[in-house]
Every structure is written in C-alpha cells, then in structure tokens.
Design a protein around this motif. Structure first.
Motif, PDB file in Angstrom:
ATOM      1  N   VAL A   1      16.786  54.322   3.769  1.00  0.00           N
ATOM      2  CA  VAL A   1      15.924  54.969   2.776  1.00  0.00           C
ATOM      3  C   VAL A   1      15.101  56.363   3.269  1.00  0.00           C
ATOM      4  O   VAL A   1      15.073  57.332   2.503  1.00  0.00           O
ATOM      5  CB  VAL A   1      14.946  53.911   2.014  1.00  0.00           C
ATOM      6  N   ARG A   2      14.742  55.940   4.557  1.00  0.00           N
ATOM      7  CA  ARG A   2      13.988  57.167   5.289  1.00  0.00           C
ATOM      8  C   ARG A   2      14.888  58.458   5.441  1.00  0.00           C
ATOM      9  O   ARG A   2      14.399  59.609   5.058  1.00  0.00           O
ATOM     10  CB  ARG A   2      13.628  56.739   6.514  1.00  0.00           C
ATOM     11  N   ASN A   3      16.273  58.370   5.441  1.00  0.00           N
ATOM     12  CA  ASN A   3      17.330  59.374   5.865  1.00  0.00           C
ATOM     13  C   ASN A   3      17.797  59.636   4.376  1.00  0.00           C
ATOM     14  O   ASN A   3      18.359  60.646   4.497  1.00  0.00           O
ATOM     15  CB  ASN A   3      17.996  59.038   6.793  1.00  0.00           C
ATOM     16  N   SER A   4      17.422  59.101   3.418  1.00  0.00           N
ATOM     17  CA  SER A   4      18.223  59.485   2.042  1.00  0.00           C
ATOM     18  C   SER A   4      17.629  60.593   1.395  1.00  0.00           C
ATOM     19  O   SER A   4      16.548  60.668   1.169  1.00  0.00           O
ATOM     20  CB  SER A   4      18.257  58.277   1.220  1.00  0.00           C
ATOM     21  N   SER A   5      18.303  61.339   0.957  1.00  0.00           N
ATOM     22  CA  SER A   5      17.817  62.334   0.033  1.00  0.00           C
ATOM     23  C   SER A   5      17.817  62.119  -1.501  1.00  0.00           C
ATOM     24  O   SER A   5      17.491  62.777  -2.342  1.00  0.00           O
ATOM     25  CB  SER A   5      18.695  63.756  -0.076  1.00  0.00           C
ATOM     26  N   ASP A   6      18.195  60.975  -1.874  1.00  0.00           N
ATOM     27  CA  ASP A   6      18.292  60.234  -3.253  1.00  0.00           C
ATOM     28  C   ASP A   6      16.896  59.867  -3.664  1.00  0.00           C
ATOM     29  O   ASP A   6      15.967  59.539  -2.898  1.00  0.00           O
ATOM     30  CB  ASP A   6      19.360  59.196  -3.404  1.00  0.00           C
TER      31      ASP A   6
ATOM     32  N   ALA B   1       0.576  59.204  34.673  1.00  0.00           N
ATOM     33  CA  ALA B   1       0.332  60.463  33.933  1.00  0.00           C
ATOM     34  C   ALA B   1       1.450  60.347  32.906  1.00  0.00           C
ATOM     35  O   ALA B   1       1.048  60.912  31.680  1.00  0.00           O
ATOM     36  CB  ALA B   1       0.490  61.606  34.913  1.00  0.00           C
ATOM     37  N   ALA B   2       2.570  59.940  33.030  1.00  0.00           N
ATOM     38  CA  ALA B   2       3.566  60.277  31.970  1.00  0.00           C
ATOM     39  C   ALA B   2       3.341  59.138  30.963  1.00  0.00           C
ATOM     40  O   ALA B   2       3.505  59.500  29.655  1.00  0.00           O
ATOM     41  CB  ALA B   2       5.023  59.967  32.667  1.00  0.00           C
ATOM     42  N   LEU B   3       3.066  58.015  31.441  1.00  0.00           N
ATOM     43  CA  LEU B   3       2.699  57.053  30.321  1.00  0.00           C
ATOM     44  C   LEU B   3       1.612  57.368  29.376  1.00  0.00           C
ATOM     45  O   LEU B   3       1.558  57.170  28.311  1.00  0.00           O
ATOM     46  CB  LEU B   3       2.327  55.651  30.930  1.00  0.00           C
ATOM     47  N   LEU B   4       0.626  58.269  29.887  1.00  0.00           N
ATOM     48  CA  LEU B   4      -0.434  58.466  29.117  1.00  0.00           C
ATOM     49  C   LEU B   4      -0.286  59.364  28.242  1.00  0.00           C
ATOM     50  O   LEU B   4      -0.575  59.583  26.991  1.00  0.00           O
ATOM     51  CB  LEU B   4      -1.822  58.961  29.990  1.00  0.00           C
ATOM     52  N   VAL B   5       0.863  60.386  28.714  1.00  0.00           N
ATOM     53  CA  VAL B   5       1.230  61.305  27.943  1.00  0.00           C
ATOM     54  C   VAL B   5       2.151  60.864  26.629  1.00  0.00           C
ATOM     55  O   VAL B   5       2.119  61.223  25.408  1.00  0.00           O
ATOM     56  CB  VAL B   5       1.965  62.685  28.639  1.00  0.00           C
ATOM     57  N   TYR B   6       2.888  59.793  27.118  1.00  0.00           N
ATOM     58  CA  TYR B   6       3.904  59.151  26.018  1.00  0.00           C
ATOM     59  C   TYR B   6       2.966  58.585  25.073  1.00  0.00           C
ATOM     60  O   TYR B   6       3.439  58.698  23.784  1.00  0.00           O
ATOM     61  CB  TYR B   6       4.743  58.336  26.801  1.00  0.00           C
ATOM     62  N   ALA B   7       1.762  57.918  25.493  1.00  0.00           N
ATOM     63  CA  ALA B   7       1.289  57.143  24.581  1.00  0.00           C
ATOM     64  C   ALA B   7       0.620  58.072  23.484  1.00  0.00           C
ATOM     65  O   ALA B   7       0.603  57.250  22.241  1.00  0.00           O
ATOM     66  CB  ALA B   7       0.033  56.606  24.975  1.00  0.00           C
ATOM     67  N   THR B   8       0.431  59.460  23.683  1.00  0.00           N
ATOM     68  CA  THR B   8       0.092  60.226  22.639  1.00  0.00           C
ATOM     69  C   THR B   8       1.241  60.975  21.683  1.00  0.00           C
ATOM     70  O   THR B   8       1.083  61.143  20.691  1.00  0.00           O
ATOM     71  CB  THR B   8      -0.916  61.406  23.251  1.00  0.00           C
ATOM     72  N   VAL B   9       2.003  61.374  22.684  1.00  0.00           N
ATOM     73  CA  VAL B   9       3.116  62.248  21.913  1.00  0.00           C
ATOM     74  C   VAL B   9       4.267  61.612  21.487  1.00  0.00           C
ATOM     75  O   VAL B   9       4.962  62.029  20.472  1.00  0.00           O
ATOM     76  CB  VAL B   9       3.491  63.230  23.156  1.00  0.00           C
ATOM     77  N   LEU B  10       4.620  60.497  22.193  1.00  0.00           N
ATOM     78  CA  LEU B  10       5.741  59.775  21.873  1.00  0.00           C
ATOM     79  C   LEU B  10       5.928  59.430  20.431  1.00  0.00           C
ATOM     80  O   LEU B  10       7.061  59.594  19.652  1.00  0.00           O
ATOM     81  CB  LEU B  10       6.065  58.671  22.508  1.00  0.00           C
ATOM     82  N   PRO B  11       4.848  58.692  19.529  1.00  0.00           N
ATOM     83  CA  PRO B  11       5.031  58.337  18.122  1.00  0.00           C
ATOM     84  C   PRO B  11       5.392  59.666  17.303  1.00  0.00           C
ATOM     85  O   PRO B  11       6.088  59.525  16.327  1.00  0.00           O
ATOM     86  CB  PRO B  11       3.738  57.803  17.922  1.00  0.00           C
ATOM     87  N   VAL B  12       4.692  60.862  17.763  1.00  0.00           N
ATOM     88  CA  VAL B  12       4.889  62.003  16.828  1.00  0.00           C
ATOM     89  C   VAL B  12       6.295  62.366  17.053  1.00  0.00           C
ATOM     90  O   VAL B  12       6.813  62.947  15.916  1.00  0.00           O
ATOM     91  CB  VAL B  12       3.719  62.995  17.003  1.00  0.00           C
ATOM     92  N   LEU B  13       6.859  62.663  18.444  1.00  0.00           N
ATOM     93  CA  LEU B  13       7.836  62.990  18.660  1.00  0.00           C
ATOM     94  C   LEU B  13       9.105  62.202  17.853  1.00  0.00           C
ATOM     95  O   LEU B  13       9.942  62.680  17.286  1.00  0.00           O
ATOM     96  CB  LEU B  13       8.258  63.152  20.133  1.00  0.00           C
TER      97      LEU B  13
ATOM     98  N   ASN C   1       8.904  59.994  15.355  1.00  0.00           N
ATOM     99  CA  ASN C   1       8.886  60.428  13.774  1.00  0.00           C
ATOM    100  C   ASN C   1       9.467  61.760  13.415  1.00  0.00           C
ATOM    101  O   ASN C   1      10.143  61.719  12.366  1.00  0.00           O
ATOM    102  CB  ASN C   1       7.201  60.154  13.450  1.00  0.00           C
ATOM    103  N   ALA C   2       9.094  62.673  14.197  1.00  0.00           N
ATOM    104  CA  ALA C   2       9.600  64.070  13.717  1.00  0.00           C
ATOM    105  C   ALA C   2      11.278  64.256  13.804  1.00  0.00           C
ATOM    106  O   ALA C   2      11.789  64.934  13.204  1.00  0.00           O
ATOM    107  CB  ALA C   2       9.030  65.140  14.635  1.00  0.00           C
ATOM    108  N   LEU C   3      11.741  63.645  14.727  1.00  0.00           N
ATOM    109  CA  LEU C   3      13.168  63.382  14.802  1.00  0.00           C
ATOM    110  C   LEU C   3      14.181  62.420  14.228  1.00  0.00           C
ATOM    111  O   LEU C   3      15.365  62.352  14.770  1.00  0.00           O
ATOM    112  CB  LEU C   3      13.571  63.642  16.557  1.00  0.00           C
ATOM    113  N   VAL C   4      13.506  61.580  13.515  1.00  0.00           N
ATOM    114  CA  VAL C   4      13.846  60.499  13.026  1.00  0.00           C
ATOM    115  C   VAL C   4      15.331  60.731  12.179  1.00  0.00           C
ATOM    116  O   VAL C   4      16.159  60.108  12.087  1.00  0.00           O
ATOM    117  CB  VAL C   4      13.129  59.492  12.192  1.00  0.00           C
ATOM    118  N   GLY C   5      15.433  61.814  11.673  1.00  0.00           N
ATOM    119  CA  GLY C   5      16.329  62.222  10.588  1.00  0.00           C
ATOM    120  C   GLY C   5      17.738  62.906  11.267  1.00  0.00           C
ATOM    121  O   GLY C   5      18.530  63.275  10.589  1.00  0.00           O
ATOM    122  N   VAL C   6      17.353  63.236  12.595  1.00  0.00           N
ATOM    123  CA  VAL C   6      18.650  63.814  13.253  1.00  0.00           C
ATOM    124  C   VAL C   6      19.909  62.937  13.308  1.00  0.00           C
ATOM    125  O   VAL C   6      19.767  61.756  13.380  1.00  0.00           O
ATOM    126  CB  VAL C   6      18.396  64.401  14.634  1.00  0.00           C
TER     127      VAL C   6
END
Length: 794
Positions: free
Chosen positions: A370-375, A676-688, A690-695
């Motif tokens: 559903v998320r990737n559908s254009s209908d 350090a990487a995990l603290l960055v991922y905790a903030t950035v990963l959900p956004v990243l 979600n933004a690329l889910v349609g590729v």
C-alpha cells in the motif's frame, strides 16, 4: 563411537594448513548451530506457540554458555584430548543428537494449559534441545582456548559460518521444509566432523553419519517420515495438503461438512471459499457471510475498488466481487496461500476466485504494498490479520505488528479516495481491547492528518453481544464524516441481519467503551484510566497486541485481575520466564563462582567486559531487525539481510582486529566509534529509512549494506580483542585461564540481552533499545582489558 582420548593423532599438519582446517571446521560448526537455532524457531512456532520461538534463542545461547562453563571447570581433564579429534567427536555427537531432538520436538505434546504435566514436557523439550548447543559451546571454548594466537581468524570464521546459515535458512525452508532443515544442520555437523578428524576412526564414523543423514532426508521428502504430528497439544488430523516456507507451515484440512480450511502453523485458519460469485447467496453459509460485521463495508461501497490485506481463503474478496466491485486488489504475504493453494491445487474448488479479471492478487507485505502503490481505493480492508506465526525475525520481535501502527493508518488513509473507508475487523471481548485499540490508533492518525475531532468518522459493528469468549468487531473509519444517509443504511442493515449489533454511530451513541473513547477525543488519556493499554502505537513501539498494563500483569496471569486472552498474554508469561532464566544464568554462571573465588579482582572486570559486549551486540541486532522490517518489506528479509550483513562484517572486523589493535588497550577506539555511530543512528536511521522506502529493492540492499557493514565491522573487534588480552603473556594466571569463562559470559549476556531488548522496546521503544546498546558498549569501554602492548603472532 570412539572417544577422542582413544584416537591416536595423525602426523602433524603444517601451520598454514592447520589454520585453514581450524577456520573451516569452526565455520561449519557455527553454520550447523545457527541453522539449528533458526530451524527450531519455526518448529516451536508450529508445535508449541509463536511465543515459544523465543525459547530457541534462549536454548542456543544458554547451551553455548553452559558448554563454555563446562570447558572451564574441566579444563585440566580436557587438556588430555587431541584438539582436532576432540572437536570431531563433539561434531559426531551433535550429528547424532540433533535428529533425536527433532523427534522429541515433533512428538512430545504441549498444550496451552499451564499445568504441571505441560511444564515437565516443556522442560524436556528445552533440555533436549540445549544438548547440541552445549556440545558446540564446549567445542568452541576448547578450540579458542588452545588456539589463542588464532582467535581473530577463528572468531571471523565463526561469524562467517553463522552469517551463511542466516542466508541459507530462507531457501532451505522453502525447498525442504522445517524438519529437513533440522536434519541439514545435523548433516553439516557430520561434514564438520570429517574435516576436524585427524585420525581414521572418527573420520569413518562421520562419513557413515553423512550417508545415513542424506538417506534420511531423501526418505523424508514431503514429510514422509518426520513431520508435524502433535501441534498445540492436539494431534493433526484430516490433512490433505501441507507445505513449509520461511513464513509458516501451511496445510489444508478437510472439515466434516466437506469444506476446506487453510491452517497456518497449526493455529490460524481461513476457509477456502467454495462459491461462484455469480450465484452468491444461494446457500445458507453464503448468506451468513453477509450477516458478519465485515460485510457492512460492502453495503456502503458495493461498487467501490478494494485493497484487501491478508485475503487468505478469499472471504473478503468473494464478498467484494459478489456485491459488484469492479476491481479487488488482494495483498497476501504468503505465496503458498496465494499461488500454490488458491491459484493452484484448490483453484477449481475456489471457482478460480483469485484468477478472475477483476481480482488482482499480489504476493507482498500488505503495508509495504500500500505504501508504495500509486493507486487510490474506495476501501482498504483487513479482517483478522495477525502475525501469530514466528518468522525467525518474529522470534526476536514477539507479537509486533507494523500493520496496526498510527503510521500505518496514516498511509491507509492517504491511499483512500476522498470518501474512502478503512475497514478493520478484530476479535473482541466483554472488556474491549483490540478493536478498541484500532479506534485509538485511527483517532491518533486522523488527528495527525488535521482532523481535530473525528467523532463522526467512525461506525462500529459487532457480531452479537460482547462476551468473554470473543466475537468479531468491525471498525469503519473515514477521513470525512459519515453522512446521515450512510449511518441510516448501516443501522437498517444491522437491524435486518441478526446477530449484527451497532456499537457506535455518532447519531445514536451507545454506552460502551468505544463511545467513551471517541467522546474523550484523547486516546492516551483514556488509556491511562482504562483497565487495558489501548494507547496508540507507532513504528517505534509497534506492539499492538500487548494490551496488558505493567502493574496488572502479575494479577492477570494469576487470575486475580481482568480476564486474559491467553493467546496473546501467554507471550508475556514466556517473556517473563525467559527474563528470570536469563538473570539466573548470569547469577549462576558468573556472580556465584566469582563470589566463591573463581577468579581475582582483575579477572572480574575482564569478565564484566564480555558481558557488556554481549549485551550491546544483541540489543543493537534486535533493534535493527525491527527497524528494517518496514524498509525491506518483510520480516524474513529483515532477518536475513540484517543478521547476514552484521555477522559477515563483524567477521571481517574480527579478522582485522589483530593488525589494527596489536595492543588490546587500543580497542577503546572501536568501542568509542560504535557508541558514536549508534547515537547518530538512533536519530538519523528512522528518518533515512522512511525517506528511502519507495526505492527499488536492489537499492534498499545497497543502503542496508552502507548502514550496517561499517558498524558491524567495528562491532566484530571488541570480543576477539578481549580474548587475546586474556591470553597474553602479560595477563595474570587467573585471566589466562578464563577464555572459556569469557565465552560463557558473553553467551549468557546475549540471552539476557535478547529478552531485555523486547522489554525495553515494549516499554520505551526501538530507539531507546538502540541507545541502551550504545550504553552497553560505553560500559565496555570502561571495562576494557588493561594490559601492555601485545606482540603480534604469525
């Protein structure tokens, strides 16, 4: 079978060749152990209940840890055995034990009842299943202790073997089924024994085992010898068809009236619709389908376009087509149901329902599709869609369901036409919780879409009076208000089709929990004062089915509180039991021996370092698996990609750690980078994500690699570096004897972490779980080995 002590060693193998043999043997043994663990999660989901898939993880890690403890306590005696022959004997014993474990799991009946007999039978399954992992833990501990100069390479081989098992589990389950996957793990153990053998006798015995296991697998094609006999305490009968894949075991049973029932993991079921849509309603059972709550959406949108998530045997599809829908899009996650059964073996029985030109079937995860559908659709419908069955990922994630989060409902609403309807049917009780939580989540989604008071956006119907046994309740929701004509249409239909009942309509509100919730217009505040947790859930805490409040769990399980829907809440009992077992393991394996003087003060800190590393790794891994479910579109894909990439890259990190950190003191660099990487991922990963889910899916794999491989590489360094520190000449005598102990503590901490990850995620969310993983690595930084610089060895 000859013992390792009785077997003379063959001529000494040259160092380079010996190193390759040791690495290959470790990789094969690791492959066998992890394949067995993943196979048991599927078997436990079918034979027991999906909650008990957690037991496979607990069994594996505790068995590995117990093997390490035994190796430490019997170190002097084990020193007498030739190393390679000892490893070969362990592998041969594994190849013998695993088929016995399979027979015990398949033929010891355990029901849902919490009785003494069931506890004894479950204990027997638990202890029997732990034996192969105990032997693997014993083998690995002895090999690592004796070959301390090769620890980075051996640990890399261990992780590489495990990653390949994770990669293999999906195709193996699809091709040969659950029981044969268990036999494959035994076969690989026997092949490993051939490789380990340094003398003719164990090699000949292992070859005989390989031949026997290959013959057994061939004879067991399609489950002729070993398949599900008992499941959920009931013997399986009237099975016409059965097949396994990575998602579930699907069978078709013949009912006494001639109907055919699709049964998923010997539990969830859906009837195959044996009806011609052109002559629908000709018999009584077909008319009864239109007296069920989900049929009300067909009355409101008879000629609408439908997106049906989880159509199963086709009941919602049949209702939609028979009432005049020109286009029905079905999204079925399991290809056995959609293709093998409905468009294959039982296509004639189902009147080729899924092959009609107005029905468009898709094998995919419902939300991702559903998320990737254009209908845009007039109706998005889900009727009793659950994830009771455990994929291997589900074993980590208990009963999470990303189909029912507020994020998901916003996507459903976004894919509706202007006057479209989301129709959700759940099983409900006298004290509502599941359908009530659907309303709560939908209210939250509508609020986020800018609808301040959605009181007129709901219609709720039930199939009779709410009771303790449970009935179907359907929740209809729109982005716009239901019109007076729509409400009157449903009211009249409900009155004309008993036992249908109206639970909520804005024009005539009834006094019940649904009305109270909608009137409050504040789902979170309503939930705080309601006996069950019906607050909205989101993608960070997707535990829709976890409705017990923490303060009421003990009262509910004991029976002194609110009535329990055991199918859901048994998982809480299992989770609590595993948490107790995990804590007990750490206490028994670490705190008690240390208190009795098992090691010196320096050794204590070193062992706590391995606990911190084990906790951190499993917390991060579980969090990532869940995070990537939505991104990759399927729990099985998430498990395969995340665990494969993390283990493989961690193996590379282990291999590189010897050069990068000649002195273990410098491991703080890797630990700090991980934190350090995990603290960055905790903030950035959900956004990243979600933004690329349609590729495209290939691009998703590339993104997954870019995210996970660098982190996994770093996470593979702390454990082998710590082991090298224990084995260094500069270490104390107590520490140099603690390699097996460190192995055991790392495994015990992983058991604790696998349960803690779920507890933290349920209470605080996946982001908090990832941050806790970072905290564990930060603690490891403080506890890291403090020894002088090591000299490199060849």
């Amino acid at each position: 079978m000859p013992t390792a002590a009785e077997i003379p060693e063959e001529t000494t193998v040259q160092a380079p060749s010996r190193g390759r043999i040791l690495a290959a043997g470790i990789a094969l043994s690791s492959f066998s152990a992890l394949l067995l663990e993943l196979g048991l999660t599927r078997l436990f989901s079918v034979v027991l209940f999906y909650h008990f898939a957690f037991l496979a993880i607990s069994i594996a890690l505790l068995g590995l840890g117990a093997g390490g403890v035994f190796a430490h306590l019997r170190k002097q005696r084990l020193q007498r055995y030739q190393l390679r022959n000892f490893a070969a004997v362990c592998c041969c014993l594994n190849a013998l034990a695993i088929p016995i474990v399979l027979e015990i799991v398949l033929h010891v009946p355990v029901s849902l009842q919490l009785t003494g007999g069931n506890f004894i039978r479950l204990t027997a399954i638990y202890l029997a299943s732990a034996i192969p992992f105990f032997l693997t833990g014993l083998q690995f501990s002895v090999v690592f202790a004796r070959e301390s100069s090769r620890i980075p390479r051996l640990y890399a081989a261990d992780l590489a073997g495990g990653s390949l098992a994770c990669l293999a589990i999906v195709p193996l389950l699809n091709w040969i089924g659950g029981p044969n996957v268990i036999l494959v793990s035994a076969l690989v153990a026997a092949i490993a024994a051939i490789l380990w053998s340094a003398a003719p006798k164990p090699r000949e015995f292992a070859v005989a085992l390989v031949i026997l296991l290959v013959l057994g697998m061939a004879l067991n094609h399609s489950g002729r010898l070993a398949d599900i006999t008992w499941a959920k305490g009931v013997i399986r009968k009237n099975v016409e068809f059965a097949r396994w894949n990575a998602l579930s075991r699907v069978e078709v049973d013949r009912a006494s009236d001639g109907a055919r029932v699709i049964v998923i993991d010997a539990d969830a079921n859906t009837y195959i619709m044996n009806a011609d849509p052109q002559h629908f309603g000709a018999v009584d059972w077909q008319r009864q389908l239109m007296s069920a709550p989900p049929a009300t959406v067909n009355i409101l949108r008879p000629h609408g376009t439908y997106a049906i998530i989880g159509p199963g045997g086709g009941v919602d599809v049949l209702r939609a087509v028979a009432n005049g829908s020109p286009s029905v899009t079905g999204i079925e996650i399991n290809p056995i149901i959609a293709n093998t059964i409905m468009r294959g073996r039982y296509a004639d029985f189902a009147y080729h329902l899924y092959e009609r030109p107005d029905v468009h079937m898709n094998v995919a995860d419902g939300r991702s599709f559903v998320r990737n559908s254009s209908d845009r659709y007039d109706v998005v419908q889900m009727t009793l869609v659950d994830t009771w069955a455990s994929t291997a990922a589900g074993a980590f994630a208990l009963s999470e369901n990303n189909l029912y989060t507020s994020n998901a409902f916003r996507e459903y609403f976004d894919h509706l036409k202007a006057d479209g309807i989301v129709a959700i049917t759940r099983w409900e009780f006298r004290r509502p919780r599941e359908a009530l939580r659907v309303v709560s989540v939908e209210m939250d989604a509508l609020h986020r879409l800018g609808i301040s008071n959605p009181a007129q956006n709901f219609l709720i119907m039930s199939q009779g009076e709410l009771n303790e046994d449970g009935i179907n309740v359907t929740v209809l929701a729109k982005k716009s208000a239901f019109t007076p004509d729509e409400e009157r249409t449903v009211e009249r239909y409900v009155a004309d089709h008993p036992p249908l009942r109206m639970l909520y309509a804005s024009s005539q509100p009834r006094e019940n929990a649904f009305t109270d919730l909608i009137r409050s217009n504040d789902p979170a505040a309503f939930s705080r004062n309601y006996p069950f947790n019906v607050a909205p859930v989101d993608d960070n805490q997707p535990f829709f089915f976890f409705t017990l409040k923490t303060r009421n769990i003990l009262r509910s399980i004991s029976g002194s509180g609110a009535a329990m829907d055991w199918k859901v809440n048994l998982g809480i009992a299992v989770l609590g039991m595993l948490l107790i077992i995990s804590i007990a393991a750490v206490v028994v394996f670490l705190l008690v021996p240390l208190a009795l003087g098992a090691g010196g003060k320096g050794q204590h800190a070193s062992l706590f370092y391995f606990i911190a590393v084990g906790l951190g790794y499993i917390l991060v891994e579980v969090s990532f698996i869940q995070r990537f479910v939505l991104f990759l579109g399927h729990p099985t894909y998430a498990l395969t990609v995340v665990v494969f990439l993390m283990l493989l890259s961690s193996g590379g990190g282990s291999f590189a750690s010897r050069k990068w950190f000649a002195s273990p003191r410098r491991v703080w660099i890797a630990l700090a980078a991980i934190v350090a990487a995990l603290l960055v991922y905790a903030t950035v990963l959900p956004v990243l994500l979600n933004a690329l889910v349609g590729v495209a899916f290939f691009v998703k794999l590339v993104v997954s690699g870019a995210v996970l491989v660098p982190l996994g590489f770093a996470m593979g360094m702390p454990f082998p570096t710590g082991l090298r520190a224990l084995c260094s000449p500069e270490s104390s005598a107590a520490e140099s004897r603690a390699v097996e102990w460190a192995w055991a503590m790392n495994a015990a901490a992983s058991v604790l972490g696998s349960v803690l990850a779920i507890v933290i995620a349920m209470e605080f969310g996946l982001t908090a779980t990832l941050i806790c993983g970072a905290a564990a690595y930060a603690l490891a930084t403080l506890l890291r080995p403090r020894v002088p610089r090591l000299t490199t060895a060849a």
